[in-house]
Write a protein that holds these residues in place. Sequence first.
Motif, short mmCIF file in Angstrom:
data_model
loop_
_atom_site.label_atom_id
_atom_site.label_comp_id
_atom_site.label_asym_id
_atom_site.label_seq_id
_atom_site.Cartn_x
_atom_site.Cartn_y
_atom_site.Cartn_z
N THR A 177 0.73 4.79 0.60
CA THR A 177 1.38 4.97 2.14
C THR A 177 1.92 3.48 3.05
N PRO A 178 2.61 2.73 2.51
CA PRO A 178 2.51 1.44 2.92
C PRO A 178 2.84 1.08 4.62
N CYS A 179 3.66 2.02 5.53
CA CYS A 179 3.61 2.51 6.93
C CYS A 179 2.44 4.05 7.26
N GLY A 180 2.06 3.61 6.72
CA GLY A 180 0.58 4.75 7.00
C GLY A 180 0.75 6.43 7.69
N GLY A 181 1.89 6.83 6.87
CA GLY A 181 2.46 7.99 7.21
C GLY A 181 3.76 8.27 7.72
N LYS A 182 4.03 7.05 8.30
CA LYS A 182 4.58 7.13 9.88
C LYS A 182 6.78 7.79 9.09
N GLY A 183 6.49 7.13 8.48
CA GLY A 183 7.90 7.72 7.24
C GLY A 183 9.07 6.25 7.55
N ASN A 184 7.98 4.83 7.33
CA ASN A 184 9.21 4.13 7.44
C ASN A 184 9.23 3.34 6.56
N CYS A 185 8.89 3.97 5.21
CA CYS A 185 8.63 3.48 4.08
C CYS A 185 9.27 3.96 2.97
N GLY A 186 9.12 5.20 3.33
CA GLY A 186 10.29 6.41 1.54
C GLY A 186 9.28 6.08 0.60
N LYS A 187 8.30 5.35 0.59
CA LYS A 187 7.00 5.47 -0.71
C LYS A 187 6.51 6.86 -1.18
N CYS A 188 5.86 7.38 -0.04
CA CYS A 188 5.12 8.51 -0.53
C CYS A 188 6.29 9.78 -1.50
N LYS A 189 7.10 9.84 -2.23
CA LYS A 189 7.22 10.53 -2.04
C LYS A 189 7.21 11.26 -3.42
N VAL A 190 7.15 13.05 -3.71
CA VAL A 190 6.44 13.79 -4.71
C VAL A 190 7.31 14.59 -4.91
N LYS A 191 7.49 15.66 -6.39
CA LYS A 191 8.57 16.28 -5.99
C LYS A 191 7.50 18.10 -6.08
N GLU A 208 1.43 -11.48 10.14
CA GLU A 208 1.34 -9.71 10.32
C GLU A 208 1.69 -9.85 11.95
N VAL A 209 2.86 -9.15 11.72
CA VAL A 209 2.49 -8.10 13.30
C VAL A 209 2.19 -7.21 13.17
N LEU A 210 0.74 -6.29 14.33
CA LEU A 210 1.37 -5.44 14.46
C LEU A 210 1.67 -5.10 15.35
N LEU A 211 2.05 -3.79 15.66
CA LEU A 211 2.85 -2.98 16.55
C LEU A 211 1.99 -1.82 17.06
N ALA A 212 1.60 -1.97 18.33
CA ALA A 212 0.18 -1.19 19.11
C ALA A 212 0.60 -0.46 20.23
N ILE A 229 11.52 -7.23 18.38
CA ILE A 229 10.14 -8.72 17.34
C ILE A 229 11.22 -9.51 17.19
N PRO A 230 10.62 -11.03 16.39
CA PRO A 230 11.10 -12.07 15.57
C PRO A 230 11.65 -11.96 14.17
N TYR A 231 12.44 -12.18 13.98
CA TYR A 231 13.28 -11.96 12.81
C TYR A 231 12.59 -12.32 12.05
N ILE A 232 11.64 -11.63 11.37
CA ILE A 232 10.78 -12.00 10.25
C ILE A 232 10.64 -10.75 8.72
N SER A 233 9.89 -11.18 7.69
CA SER A 233 10.18 -9.72 6.83
C SER A 233 9.62 -8.69 7.31
N SER A 234 10.18 -7.29 7.37
CA SER A 234 9.75 -5.91 7.38
C SER A 234 8.42 -6.14 6.66
N GLY A 235 8.35 -6.95 6.09
CA GLY A 235 7.13 -6.33 5.09
C GLY A 235 6.12 -6.31 5.75
N LYS A 236 5.83 -7.36 7.46
CA LYS A 236 4.81 -8.19 7.62
C LYS A 236 5.33 -7.22 8.48
N ILE A 237 5.27 -6.05 8.78
CA ILE A 237 5.46 -5.66 10.20
C ILE A 237 4.89 -4.29 10.51
N PHE A 238 3.69 -4.25 11.46
CA PHE A 238 3.06 -2.88 10.78
C PHE A 238 2.73 -2.20 12.01
#
Length: 620
Positions: free
Chosen positions: A26-40, A534-538, A556-565
């Motif tokens: 869950t790279p996005c911490g379970g926020k629905g921002n990454c689509g990685k937690c796919k299960v059947k 790294e950009v942390l959004l609190a 936020i500055p246009y950087i890789s979205s993989g650096k933003i949490f």
Amino acid sequence: GAKIINVSSGSLLLDVLKQANISIITPCGGKGNCGKCKVKVSSAAIKGSLLNIIEKKWLSEEEIKEGFRLACQCHLYHNSTITIPSSALMRNNNSKIEEKAISHLSHYEFKPVIPIKKYFLKPNSPDLENQSSDWTRIKDELNRVAKIKKERWFIAPDILGNVPQLLRDNNYGMTTVLYKNEVISVEPGDTSKEMYGVAFDIGTTTIAGYLIDFNTGKQVVAEAGSNPQYIYGDDVVSRIDFARKNAINRNIIQQELISFLNKIIASLTQKAGIKLSRIYFAVLAGNTAMHLFLWSLPTENLAFSPYIPVLTEGFFKEARDLPDFCLIPHAKVYSTPNVSAYIGGDIIADLIDIQIWERNNNMLIVDLGTNGEIVLKSDDKIWACSSAAGPAFEGARISSGMRAIRGAIDRIVITEHKIRYQVIEQTLAAGLCGSGIIDLIASLLKLQLIKPDGRLVNQEECPNGISEQIKERIVKERKGNKFLIVPKEQSAGDKPIFLTQRDIREVQLAKGAVRAGISILLEYARLKKDDIDEVLLAGSFGSLMDTDNALAIGLIPYISSGKIFSIGNAAGRGAIKLLLSEDMRNMAESLSQKVHYVELSAQHSFSEAFTKSMIFNLER
């Protein structure tokens, strides 16, 4: 192998997997921002829980047919079989990419050190042979039970006054409550297992309270509500104006706050089924104005240049120092230190939560509440500034804006042909909250219905490929166009929900202020945007926001979205750490001295950076 687990109906699938000790990515911490937690999920589970807009974004039609769901979005209402594809399982390999993706979730080791101790004592009953005072016999027993010799123990006269009766009524058995070597309460019988503390995040808009069990160091229950001071204005300056108008107003605004803290504490104790008198320590984290309001100190100088607060240090006091505060008189109260007029103890609590002193990268922290506070760390230096960003992102000053509560649209996707949105608690839509506003503007920018300068186009200016259904939503008005999101008959308030040209301008002003603040801090640190690791959004808004859309509108500055949490309510978690550790409280004091505050209004380059930052798609 298969695992069988019983859970209550409606449980979130991600929580169920955690309960079964199954770790999935869950790279996005379970926020629905990454689509990685796919299960059947077996079809029985799907019937009770329709796919929401986030799942539709990440799942293909084929995956939906096969029964795939996102674990962070799917709730289970029936007996179900869950199949986890190997790609979703967390692997303990050394993949640098995966480590990076979850690095923001792995907090450095935090060791709670409980500030309160309780001892059940049975001092020898007095007789004519033993003429020692009650207090001497209690001290002797404390030395024996606490295994401390020659300790100097202290007790306040009002507590000591209860001791003779208490001992004699309870067969010479009683529990002493200690903070270090000071007795802060005495209780009949053995209550040594009942020890609690409360941590508060006192925001301008929302106040959250957390009840912590000192035996386990864990949260028992939480409660939140709207800061009652909103009746004096939704921003800090309006409240400062009220407080300075009349000598009595400072006490009124203090009492509003204390009464509300009492209300939250009453609710926490009721939910947990504990006695109020078993709470011995409170931490109060808030911005500088809330800190001063709480202690009934003057705030007027915060509103005028050069913005000098009466004090920035934290307070370590007792409950009886706050008029009518509901905790026992000698309960300890720690109020967090601040940095400046507009960088407060809530930001210090953010830095405590992420343990900023442990991190050795270039890190940007953006806390979007009623104000936008920005912190930049590079090497061992920390800079901070505050931008007047919040009202738009909290839904204020937006025609159909509202906070992220029931009925708020928090997700929107618009394509050439249709509009889809998601409402908090799946009710009829009542308005737009901050994350929905950002999604909406990002979608309209992508479709070129909003120009980079922020103008909402006329129907005839729509690019090729935009369907009539979408074109028809643009309504021409004298003061600029507006875009229809929800027609009157489909909305909760029986009135249509629009995004107006003025709303877009409000968002431009807010995002321009944040971006300009970031630019100024980067100048101070002599860094370029690509140097940010790294950009942390609190803040609650930060945790709801779609990071790709925040990038798309140039918040936020246009950087890789993989650096933003998104890190959610870091201030609340930081307040809990401050409650559980004296080291953290000492660290808060030293951080408040270490952070270098940058006053944006004093920067010559600010107005130029602000004007430039108001443009959408700045770097695309």
